[in-house]
Design a protein around this motif. Sequence first.
Motif, PDB file in Angstrom:
ATOM      1  N   UNK A   1       0.830  -1.207   0.000  1.00  0.00           N
ATOM      2  CA  UNK A   1       0.000   0.000   0.000  1.00  0.00           C
ATOM      3  C   UNK A   1       0.866   1.259   0.000  1.00  0.00           C
ATOM      4  N   UNK A   2       1.896   1.264   0.843  1.00  0.00           N
ATOM      5  CA  UNK A   2       2.774   2.428   0.932  1.00  0.00           C
ATOM      6  C   UNK A   2       3.465   2.691  -0.401  1.00  0.00           C
ATOM      7  N   UNK A   3       3.946   1.644  -1.049  1.00  0.00           N
ATOM      8  CA  UNK A   3       4.665   1.825  -2.319  1.00  0.00           C
ATOM      9  C   UNK A   3       3.757   2.453  -3.376  1.00  0.00           C
ATOM     10  N   UNK A   4       2.590   1.857  -3.602  1.00  0.00           N
ATOM     11  CA  UNK A   4       1.720   2.352  -4.669  1.00  0.00           C
ATOM     12  C   UNK A   4       1.116   3.716  -4.316  1.00  0.00           C
ATOM     13  N   UNK A   5       0.892   3.949  -3.028  1.00  0.00           N
ATOM     14  CA  UNK A   5       0.322   5.232  -2.618  1.00  0.00           C
ATOM     15  C   UNK A   5       1.291   6.375  -2.894  1.00  0.00           C
ATOM     16  N   UNK A   6       2.567   6.158  -2.618  1.00  0.00           N
ATOM     17  CA  UNK A   6       3.540   7.234  -2.766  1.00  0.00           C
ATOM     18  C   UNK A   6       4.339   7.149  -4.065  1.00  0.00           C
ATOM     19  N   UNK A   7       4.044   6.184  -4.905  1.00  0.00           N
ATOM     20  CA  UNK A   7       4.708   6.099  -6.201  1.00  0.00           C
ATOM     21  C   UNK A   7       3.815   6.612  -7.319  1.00  0.00           C
ATOM     22  N   UNK A   8       2.526   6.287  -7.264  1.00  0.00           N
ATOM     23  CA  UNK A   8       1.602   6.647  -8.340  1.00  0.00           C
ATOM     24  C   UNK A   8       1.009   8.053  -8.131  1.00  0.00           C
ATOM     25  N   UNK A   9       0.580   8.362  -6.913  1.00  0.00           N
ATOM     26  CA  UNK A   9      -0.177   9.594  -6.683  1.00  0.00           C
ATOM     27  C   UNK A   9       0.646  10.881  -6.739  1.00  0.00           C
ATOM     28  N   UNK A  10       1.842  10.960  -6.111  1.00  0.00           N
ATOM     29  CA  UNK A  10       2.501  12.259  -6.010  1.00  0.00           C
ATOM     30  C   UNK A  10       2.980  12.839  -7.341  1.00  0.00           C
ATOM     31  N   UNK A  11       3.316  12.028  -8.346  1.00  0.00           N
ATOM     32  CA  UNK A  11       3.841  12.552  -9.593  1.00  0.00           C
ATOM     33  C   UNK A  11       5.222  11.987  -9.877  1.00  0.00           C
ATOM     34  N   UNK A  12       6.015  12.735 -10.613  1.00  0.00           N
ATOM     35  CA  UNK A  12       7.329  12.288 -11.044  1.00  0.00           C
ATOM     36  C   UNK A  12       8.350  12.497  -9.931  1.00  0.00           C
ATOM     37  N   UNK A  13       8.883  11.424  -9.319  1.00  0.00           N
ATOM     38  CA  UNK A  13       9.847  11.588  -8.230  1.00  0.00           C
ATOM     39  C   UNK A  13      11.151  12.226  -8.679  1.00  0.00           C
ATOM     40  N   UNK A  14      11.527  12.039  -9.934  1.00  0.00           N
ATOM     41  CA  UNK A  14      12.765  12.649 -10.432  1.00  0.00           C
ATOM     42  C   UNK A  14      12.660  14.167 -10.416  1.00  0.00           C
ATOM     43  N   UNK A  15      11.509  14.697 -10.790  1.00  0.00           N
ATOM     44  CA  UNK A  15      11.311  16.151 -10.755  1.00  0.00           C
ATOM     45  C   UNK A  15      11.322  16.671  -9.319  1.00  0.00           C
ATOM     46  N   UNK A  16      10.805  15.860  -8.377  1.00  0.00           N
ATOM     47  CA  UNK A  16      10.827  16.269  -6.976  1.00  0.00           C
ATOM     48  C   UNK A  16      12.263  16.402  -6.467  1.00  0.00           C
ATOM     49  N   UNK A  17      13.135  15.533  -6.935  1.00  0.00           N
ATOM     50  CA  UNK A  17      14.516  15.560  -6.480  1.00  0.00           C
ATOM     51  C   UNK A  17      15.288  16.740  -7.068  1.00  0.00           C
ATOM     52  N   UNK A  18      14.990  17.082  -8.330  1.00  0.00           N
ATOM     53  CA  UNK A  18      15.766  18.115  -9.016  1.00  0.00           C
ATOM     54  C   UNK A  18      15.194  19.518  -8.853  1.00  0.00           C
ATOM     55  N   UNK A  19      13.916  19.610  -8.491  1.00  0.00           N
ATOM     56  CA  UNK A  19      13.324  20.931  -8.322  1.00  0.00           C
ATOM     57  C   UNK A  19      12.745  21.447  -9.632  1.00  0.00           C
ATOM     58  N   UNK A  20      12.718  22.779  -9.775  1.00  0.00           N
ATOM     59  CA  UNK A  20      12.048  23.400 -10.910  1.00  0.00           C
ATOM     60  C   UNK A  20      12.981  23.701 -12.087  1.00  0.00           C
ATOM     61  N   UNK A  21      14.286  23.579 -11.907  1.00  0.00           N
ATOM     62  CA  UNK A  21      15.229  24.000 -12.941  1.00  0.00           C
ATOM     63  C   UNK A  21      15.933  22.816 -13.614  1.00  0.00           C
ATOM     64  N   UNK A  22      15.259  21.688 -13.670  1.00  0.00           N
ATOM     65  CA  UNK A  22      15.892  20.504 -14.225  1.00  0.00           C
ATOM     66  C   UNK A  22      15.929  20.571 -15.748  1.00  0.00           C
ATOM     67  N   UNK A  23      16.876  19.835 -16.301  1.00  0.00           N
ATOM     68  CA  UNK A  23      16.949  19.678 -17.745  1.00  0.00           C
ATOM     69  C   UNK A  23      16.556  18.256 -18.109  1.00  0.00           C
ATOM     70  N   UNK A  24      16.332  18.038 -19.404  1.00  0.00           N
ATOM     71  CA  UNK A  24      15.946  16.697 -19.850  1.00  0.00           C
ATOM     72  C   UNK A  24      17.058  15.694 -19.585  1.00  0.00           C
ATOM     73  N   UNK A  25      18.308  16.135 -19.732  1.00  0.00           N
ATOM     74  CA  UNK A  25      19.442  15.240 -19.481  1.00  0.00           C
ATOM     75  C   UNK A  25      19.527  14.855 -18.006  1.00  0.00           C
TER      76      UNK A  25
END
Length: 358
Positions: free
Chosen positions: A22-46
């Motif tokens: 439950x914890x995995x699917x709840x916090x993997x599917x609902x919040x969005x892209x975890x990579x963007x959360x780690x990089x913030x708002x100024x990320x590049x495609x690379x």
Amino acid sequence: MVGYVLQKLGYALLTLFGVITVIFFLFTILPGDPARMMLGQNETAEQLAVVKKKYGFDQPVSIQYVRYLNDLSLLSFHSKNPSDYTFLAEGKYNATLLFSVGNTNVVIKTPYLRESFQKNGKEVSAVIAETLPNTFILAVSAIVIAMIVGVLLGIISVLFKDGFIDKAIQLLSTLGMSVPSFFSAIIFAWVFGFLLHQYTHLNMTGSLYAVDDFGNGKYIQWKNLILPAVVLGIRPLAVVSQLMRNSLLEVLNQDYIRTAKAKGLPFYQIIKKHALKNSLNPVVTAISGWFASMLAGAVFVEYIFGWNGLGKEIVNALNTLDLPVIMGAVIVIATLFIVINIFVDIIYGWLDPKISRQ
């Protein structure tokens, strides 16, 4: 008895598996892209591509789920390829190689809760190891307060049964069970930490360790434990008080108590030597369950009082969307809750063989 223990352990593993799922699917599917959360708002495609590759976010959710179970499992499978997510770097984890099959190593290791998104790659297990002891100290202190004060109030209620004191204690107990902990925390912090500070010398906020102003390191500030421990212990205290009163009244109606009264023993001696011990069984049962739930219930109390425990860390992680910390903390709390309850069940089965045969 062995079958009973194995049955309880089986239920515990199934429950823990359900919580992790439950914890995995709840916090993997609902919040969005975890990579963007780690990089913030100024990320590049690379940058996004590199982060997704490193943490396995580029794979389907089903593959991510299997890898998450592999990370948490004591027996796990790891690739020999350094570019693969499941590659086990030498010395990074506490792992013992069992054998190899082709390009895969089979190892026994400690559960890996992954790395924080917001703490420069700090491992979640390290974050929990730093904060969980403070929460444990707070929970134990709250339980001790609840036991001592609750038992005393229950005895006083019986001594003054149906009188003004008894009704007042029952009213306070009802309020204690009804008022949310976060509201009690705000009131106690304001009254005893602000309005009455010159008399109590207690702070509105503060943790177990304080930093010396002259650069002499950290020191323990025990007074900061008083208010959060009292607030966290209010609800179990109210429950213990009611249980103690009802249990003691029931015991006092037993035949051996009537015999003691007929022999002329003083009432306080009857309670002290005969009734009190037999009245504590339901209280101990309730406390064993409350202690496990306190680890989760300390979240808002710790945050309001600034107590640097696991509860405060969870709130901070929620505010910053630090998903690995949230997931790891919830799994650790759930595991502790399950372990404590299983331990209590096994003790009950040992004390009462009828239970283990059901």
